[in-house]
Design a protein around this motif. Structure first.
Motif, short mmCIF file in Angstrom:
data_model
loop_
_atom_site.label_atom_id
_atom_site.label_comp_id
_atom_site.label_asym_id
_atom_site.label_seq_id
_atom_site.Cartn_x
_atom_site.Cartn_y
_atom_site.Cartn_z
N ALA A 9 -55.52 66.54 8.84
CA ALA A 9 -54.78 65.72 8.51
C ALA A 9 -53.83 65.02 7.59
O ALA A 9 -53.98 65.49 6.75
CB ALA A 9 -56.27 64.80 8.01
N ASP A 11 -51.06 61.53 7.62
CA ASP A 11 -50.38 60.59 8.40
C ASP A 11 -49.45 60.48 9.07
O ASP A 11 -48.53 59.64 9.82
CB ASP A 11 -50.52 59.33 7.70
N ARG A 16 -48.00 66.97 10.82
CA ARG A 16 -49.16 67.47 11.46
C ARG A 16 -48.30 68.76 11.91
O ARG A 16 -48.47 69.45 12.33
CB ARG A 16 -49.45 67.26 12.04
N GLU A 34 -57.09 67.26 14.79
CA GLU A 34 -56.16 66.33 13.56
C GLU A 34 -56.34 65.06 13.18
O GLU A 34 -56.92 63.96 14.30
CB GLU A 34 -54.53 65.84 14.29
N ALA A 35 -55.78 64.21 12.74
CA ALA A 35 -56.42 63.06 11.81
C ALA A 35 -54.56 62.51 11.33
O ALA A 35 -54.43 63.08 10.31
CB ALA A 35 -57.23 62.79 11.09
N GLN A 40 -59.85 58.70 10.16
CA GLN A 40 -60.24 59.44 11.51
C GLN A 40 -60.76 60.98 10.93
O GLN A 40 -61.35 61.76 11.49
CB GLN A 40 -58.74 59.57 11.51
N ALA A 41 -60.07 61.22 10.03
CA ALA A 41 -59.98 62.44 9.46
C ALA A 41 -61.76 62.72 8.87
O ALA A 41 -62.97 64.01 9.75
CB ALA A 41 -59.87 63.32 7.87
N LEU A 55 -56.20 68.07 4.09
CA LEU A 55 -56.08 66.72 3.87
C LEU A 55 -54.68 66.25 3.37
O LEU A 55 -54.60 66.93 1.83
CB LEU A 55 -57.34 65.95 3.16
#
Length: 153
Positions: A9, A11, A16, A34-35, A40-41, A55
């Motif tokens: 995760a 942004d 990522r 993936e987030a 979303q995570a 994270l």
């Protein structure tokens, strides 16, 4: 050999993508979800079979720390690593408080991330050199204040 199934995760899609290339190149690691933000995570951790959540500390909608707290509450078997660009003692200690097993700096993620993943999955904490210094300083401060755990007789 069982692969460690990873939720990644962050942004930033480019981050990522780069981290996924590093992780997926290893025979024992596999990014399965993936987030792009903390919410979303949390959802992905609930929906996917994940062993390890990596994270980013600073994400929209829900920070990595908030997501870690929620993932730990909902799925205590998932191990957590916090990924951060901040070499900051406060963030490091907050990460430990919410259940993370380690704190990896983005600036050295290409060197430390693989070892951090493996240490975490062995049940060991992962500490970068600055974190070790912070822990020692915190312990010595607590000892001076009389709340240290161990005392020489």
């Amino acid at each position: 050999m069982n692969k460690t199934r990873i939720l990644l995760a962050d942004d930033h899609a480019l981050v990522r993508r780069g981290l996924r290339l590093i992780l997926d190149a290893e025979p024992d690691l596999e990014v399965v979800a993936e987030a792009a933000d903390g919410a979303q995570a949390v959802a992905a951790a609930s929906e996917e079979h994940v062993d390890l959540a990596i994270l980013d500390i600073a994400m929209p909608r829900m920070t990595g720390l908030q997501a870690a707290r929620e993932i730990s509450r909902r799925a205590p078997g998932i191990r957590i690593l916090i990924l951060s660009m901040y070499d900051n003692e406060q963030y490091f200690f907050e990460s430990l408080k919410v259940g993370a097993s380690g704190y990896v700096l983005k600036s050295v993620a290409d060197q430390d991330l693989l070892e951090a993943c493996r240490a975490t999955m062995r049940g060991e904490p992962f500490l970068y050199p600055g974190a070790v210094t912070a822990l020692i300083r915190d312990y010595l401060q607590r000892d001076r204040e009389g709340s240290g755990c161990l005392r020489a007789s």
